[in-house]
Write a protein that holds these residues in place. Structure first.
Motif, PDB file in Angstrom:
ATOM      1  N   ARG A  73      63.913  18.010  41.727  1.00 57.65           N
ATOM      2  CA  ARG A  73      63.991  17.605  40.335  1.00 57.65           C
ATOM      3  C   ARG A  73      63.236  16.283  40.199  1.00 57.65           C
ATOM      4  O   ARG A  73      63.256  15.465  41.127  1.00 57.65           O
ATOM      5  CB  ARG A  73      65.447  17.425  39.877  1.00 57.65           C
ATOM      6  CG  ARG A  73      66.275  18.693  39.890  1.00 57.65           C
ATOM      7  CD  ARG A  73      67.597  18.509  39.147  1.00 57.65           C
ATOM      8  NE  ARG A  73      68.422  17.488  39.781  1.00 57.65           N
ATOM      9  CZ  ARG A  73      69.336  17.737  40.704  1.00 57.65           C
ATOM     10  NH1 ARG A  73      69.509  18.986  41.130  1.00 57.65           N
ATOM     11  NH2 ARG A  73      70.064  16.777  41.208  1.00 57.65           N
ATOM     12  N   PRO A  74      62.577  16.047  39.075  1.00 55.46           N
ATOM     13  CA  PRO A  74      61.835  14.779  38.914  1.00 55.46           C
ATOM     14  C   PRO A  74      62.702  13.550  39.135  1.00 55.46           C
ATOM     15  O   PRO A  74      62.227  12.535  39.652  1.00 55.46           O
ATOM     16  CB  PRO A  74      61.325  14.858  37.469  1.00 55.46           C
ATOM     17  CG  PRO A  74      61.243  16.310  37.168  1.00 55.46           C
ATOM     18  CD  PRO A  74      62.389  16.946  37.920  1.00 55.46           C
ATOM     19  N   SER A  75      63.973  13.622  38.755  1.00 55.90           N
ATOM     20  CA  SER A  75      64.852  12.457  38.894  1.00 55.90           C
ATOM     21  C   SER A  75      64.998  12.031  40.345  1.00 55.90           C
ATOM     22  O   SER A  75      65.168  10.839  40.641  1.00 55.90           O
ATOM     23  CB  SER A  75      66.227  12.756  38.300  1.00 55.90           C
ATOM     24  OG  SER A  75      66.870  13.809  39.011  1.00 55.90           O
ATOM     25  N   TRP A 332      70.432   4.804  32.223  1.00 54.02           N
ATOM     26  CA  TRP A 332      69.336   5.573  32.817  1.00 54.02           C
ATOM     27  C   TRP A 332      69.703   7.007  33.180  1.00 54.02           C
ATOM     28  O   TRP A 332      68.841   7.878  33.214  1.00 54.02           O
ATOM     29  CB  TRP A 332      68.775   4.857  34.054  1.00 54.02           C
ATOM     30  CG  TRP A 332      69.761   4.474  35.117  1.00 54.02           C
ATOM     31  CD1 TRP A 332      70.336   3.256  35.297  1.00 54.02           C
ATOM     32  CD2 TRP A 332      70.283   5.311  36.169  1.00 54.02           C
ATOM     33  NE1 TRP A 332      71.187   3.266  36.384  1.00 54.02           N
ATOM     34  CE2 TRP A 332      71.165   4.515  36.943  1.00 54.02           C
ATOM     35  CE3 TRP A 332      70.090   6.646  36.532  1.00 54.02           C
ATOM     36  CZ2 TRP A 332      71.857   5.025  38.053  1.00 54.02           C
ATOM     37  CZ3 TRP A 332      70.770   7.155  37.632  1.00 54.02           C
ATOM     38  CH2 TRP A 332      71.636   6.344  38.378  1.00 54.02           C
ATOM     39  N   LEU A 335      68.691   9.668  30.577  1.00 56.06           N
ATOM     40  CA  LEU A 335      67.242   9.854  30.520  1.00 56.06           C
ATOM     41  C   LEU A 335      66.763  10.748  31.660  1.00 56.06           C
ATOM     42  O   LEU A 335      65.935  11.643  31.458  1.00 56.06           O
ATOM     43  CB  LEU A 335      66.538   8.490  30.571  1.00 56.06           C
ATOM     44  CG  LEU A 335      66.821   7.543  29.400  1.00 56.06           C
ATOM     45  CD1 LEU A 335      66.150   6.200  29.636  1.00 56.06           C
ATOM     46  CD2 LEU A 335      66.337   8.163  28.090  1.00 56.06           C
ATOM     47  N   LEU A 336      67.286  10.507  32.856  1.00 56.38           N
ATOM     48  CA  LEU A 336      66.894  11.333  33.999  1.00 56.38           C
ATOM     49  C   LEU A 336      67.407  12.762  33.845  1.00 56.38           C
ATOM     50  O   LEU A 336      66.720  13.720  34.203  1.00 56.38           O
ATOM     51  CB  LEU A 336      67.416  10.712  35.299  1.00 56.38           C
ATOM     52  CG  LEU A 336      66.796   9.372  35.711  1.00 56.38           C
ATOM     53  CD1 LEU A 336      67.342   8.934  37.064  1.00 56.38           C
ATOM     54  CD2 LEU A 336      65.283   9.461  35.764  1.00 56.38           C
ATOM     55  N   ASN A 337      68.616  12.902  33.324  1.00 52.93           N
ATOM     56  CA  ASN A 337      69.154  14.248  33.104  1.00 52.93           C
ATOM     57  C   ASN A 337      68.317  15.012  32.087  1.00 52.93           C
ATOM     58  O   ASN A 337      68.067  16.219  32.242  1.00 52.93           O
ATOM     59  CB  ASN A 337      70.605  14.167  32.633  1.00 52.93           C
ATOM     60  CG  ASN A 337      71.545  13.696  33.729  1.00 52.93           C
ATOM     61  OD1 ASN A 337      71.250  13.851  34.912  1.00 52.93           O
ATOM     62  ND2 ASN A 337      72.668  13.113  33.344  1.00 52.93           N
ATOM     63  N   LEU A 339      65.149  14.512  31.492  1.00 56.94           N
ATOM     64  CA  LEU A 339      63.882  14.839  32.155  1.00 56.94           C
ATOM     65  C   LEU A 339      64.041  16.066  33.041  1.00 56.94           C
ATOM     66  O   LEU A 339      63.185  16.964  33.049  1.00 56.94           O
ATOM     67  CB  LEU A 339      63.413  13.635  32.984  1.00 56.94           C
ATOM     68  CG  LEU A 339      62.121  13.820  33.793  1.00 56.94           C
ATOM     69  CD1 LEU A 339      60.946  14.113  32.868  1.00 56.94           C
ATOM     70  CD2 LEU A 339      61.854  12.579  34.635  1.00 56.94           C
ATOM     71  N   ASP A 340      65.136  16.113  33.786  1.00 54.92           N
ATOM     72  CA  ASP A 340      65.394  17.277  34.648  1.00 54.92           C
ATOM     73  C   ASP A 340      65.563  18.548  33.816  1.00 54.92           C
ATOM     74  O   ASP A 340      65.112  19.631  34.205  1.00 54.92           O
ATOM     75  CB  ASP A 340      66.645  17.043  35.497  1.00 54.92           C
ATOM     76  CG  ASP A 340      66.432  16.002  36.583  1.00 54.92           C
ATOM     77  OD1 ASP A 340      65.267  15.736  36.921  1.00 54.92           O
ATOM     78  OD2 ASP A 340      67.429  15.470  37.092  1.00 54.92           O
ATOM     79  N   ARG A 342      64.247  19.219  30.832  1.00 54.30           N
ATOM     80  CA  ARG A 342      62.933  19.647  30.330  1.00 54.30           C
ATOM     81  C   ARG A 342      62.113  20.288  31.446  1.00 54.30           C
ATOM     82  O   ARG A 342      61.401  21.276  31.233  1.00 54.30           O
ATOM     83  CB  ARG A 342      62.180  18.452  29.737  1.00 54.30           C
ATOM     84  CG  ARG A 342      62.778  17.942  28.440  1.00 54.30           C
ATOM     85  CD  ARG A 342      61.988  16.751  27.904  1.00 54.30           C
ATOM     86  NE  ARG A 342      60.630  17.131  27.565  1.00 54.30           N
ATOM     87  CZ  ARG A 342      60.241  17.634  26.402  1.00 54.30           C
ATOM     88  NH1 ARG A 342      61.149  17.848  25.440  1.00 54.30           N
ATOM     89  NH2 ARG A 342      58.982  17.934  26.167  1.00 54.30           N
ATOM     90  N   TRP A 343      62.213  19.720  32.643  1.00 54.26           N
ATOM     91  CA  TRP A 343      61.503  20.284  33.795  1.00 54.26           C
ATOM     92  C   TRP A 343      62.005  21.701  34.082  1.00 54.26           C
ATOM     93  O   TRP A 343      61.212  22.614  34.322  1.00 54.26           O
ATOM     94  CB  TRP A 343      61.713  19.382  35.004  1.00 54.26           C
ATOM     95  CG  TRP A 343      61.203  19.938  36.296  1.00 54.26           C
ATOM     96  CD1 TRP A 343      61.896  20.704  37.175  1.00 54.26           C
ATOM     97  CD2 TRP A 343      59.894  19.788  36.847  1.00 54.26           C
ATOM     98  NE1 TRP A 343      61.107  21.034  38.261  1.00 54.26           N
ATOM     99  CE2 TRP A 343      59.864  20.485  38.088  1.00 54.26           C
ATOM    100  CE3 TRP A 343      58.745  19.118  36.435  1.00 54.26           C
ATOM    101  CZ2 TRP A 343      58.732  20.519  38.885  1.00 54.26           C
ATOM    102  CZ3 TRP A 343      57.623  19.173  37.245  1.00 54.26           C
ATOM    103  CH2 TRP A 343      57.625  19.869  38.448  1.00 54.26           C
TER     104      TRP A 343
END
Length: 350
Positions: A73-75, A332, A335-337, A339-340, A342-343
């Motif tokens: 995952r990007p996070s 934060w 925001l990371l969640n 991003l994950d 959307r990924w």
């Protein structure tokens, strides 16, 4: 079996969650082993063969990740490098305070800062391994076990035969073995090969198949071989990392030790980052020169003492980062969640 964290920077908060204590205890033991490795290698004294065996500690971190798998995952990548930035900034500040780097708007100062933040070979090799891990997992999840040897053997041979032969050959003969980019001990593909071995061991249920006796019969000769051929590309180092890990899984660890390791675990990568640099290595040299050369202490007593001091000092230095991460998590984490999420929508998982 309960799950364990699948990256070096699991969590990020100050309170560890409940999980199988064995991998956490193993993680802490591995990091102390790395501190001991550096206390041997970075001093100005004779380097004994045991240092080659201690390199299996580095391999062990990758084996843990492979055993439990990395669901990319990007996070995870962001948190990995965020830890590096926080630790690198502290190292750069220490260099500035000690006068080893001149604070000025110069290219040399900018380069030094960049190296302190992003110049760790293991950081970048691990990041590359994380990016490639989904390919490995896709193969292991979809290919029947009987076909796996023919598919994975060439890749594993590239590391554990070809690259290992170059690293194990005497210097005057190494030129006879062809070279290629990526065939080195400090490469992401090398870590990925260990990841593959760990995933295979989990897929083939090696832990259940090996008796205690057979495990020791495999582990002890491999451990002896690492005294001569210990390296990140060495099949013997991978065998030691795997064997010790499987032994840790079978030990009925006391609850208090599991809780302590779960608390310490999120700092282990930071311990590596905070001491594997000019400041940390200079501190090792100064301590060993003072204790061994100036005061006449026995070197074999000094090495573990220096490792313990290094471990404890960097562990304490990491606590402010963890406190800040825990306090700012409401800012934060969403925001990371997001991003994950959307990924995952753009690249749906099978």
């Amino acid at each position: 079996m309960t799950t364990a964290p699948d990256s070096l920077t699991h969590g990020g908060g100050y309170h560890a969650s409940r999980r199988d204590p064995a991998p956490e205890i193993y993680r802490v033991a591995l990091m102390f082993g790395i501190c001991l490795l550096h206390s041997f290698e970075q001093g100005w004294h004779d380097v004994p063969p045991i240092t080659k065996a201690l390199r299996a500690c580095v391999v062990g971190f990758v084996f843990i990740s492979g055993w439990y798998g990395i669901r990319f995952r990007p996070s995870k990548l962001i948190r990995l490098y965020a830890t590096a930035v926080a630790c690198g900034a502290l190292v750069f500040a220490a260099e500035a305070a000690l006068g080893t780097v001149a604070l000025a708007p110069t290219l040399a100062c900018a380069k030094r800062l960049w190296v302190d933040l992003f110049g760790y070979w293991f950081l970048n090799a691990y990041a590359l391994m994380m990016l490639l891990a989904p390919l490995v997992d896709a193969v292991l999840e979809r290919v029947p076990p009987r076909l796996l040897p023919g598919i994975l053997a060439p890749f594993l041979a590239a590391t554990f035969l070809w690259a290992f032969a170059r690293s194990a050959a005497p210097h005057e003969l190494a030129w006879l073995i062809p070279s290629a980019e990526g065939l080195s001990a400090n490469a992401g593909l090398t870590l990925l090969a260990t990841y593959v071995v760990a995933r295979l061991c989990r897929r083939l249920d090696v832990a259940a198949r090996l008796t205690h006796r057979n495990l020791l019969l495999l582990l002890l000769p491999a451990l002896a071989a690492t005294l001569l051929f210990g390296n990140y590309t060495s099949p013997f180092s991978v065998a030691v990392a795997a064997g010790v890990f499987l032994l840790f899984l079978r030990v009925p660890w006391p609850d208090w030790l599991g809780r302590a390791a779960s608390f310490l675990g999120p700092s282990m990568f930071a311990v590596y980052l905070l001491h594997t640099n000019r400041v940390g290595f200079d501190a090792i040299i100064r301590l060993e020169v003072t204790l061994i050369d100036d005061r006449g202490w026995n070197a074999w007593c000094v090495y573990p003492l220096v490792a313990a001091l290094l471990f404890c000092a960097t562990l304490l230095l990491d606590q402010p980062r963890r406190l800040i991460a825990h306090a700012t998590r409401p800012l934060w984490a969403p925001l990371l969640n997001a991003l994950d999420t959307r990924w995952a929508k753009r690249l749906p998982q099978a």
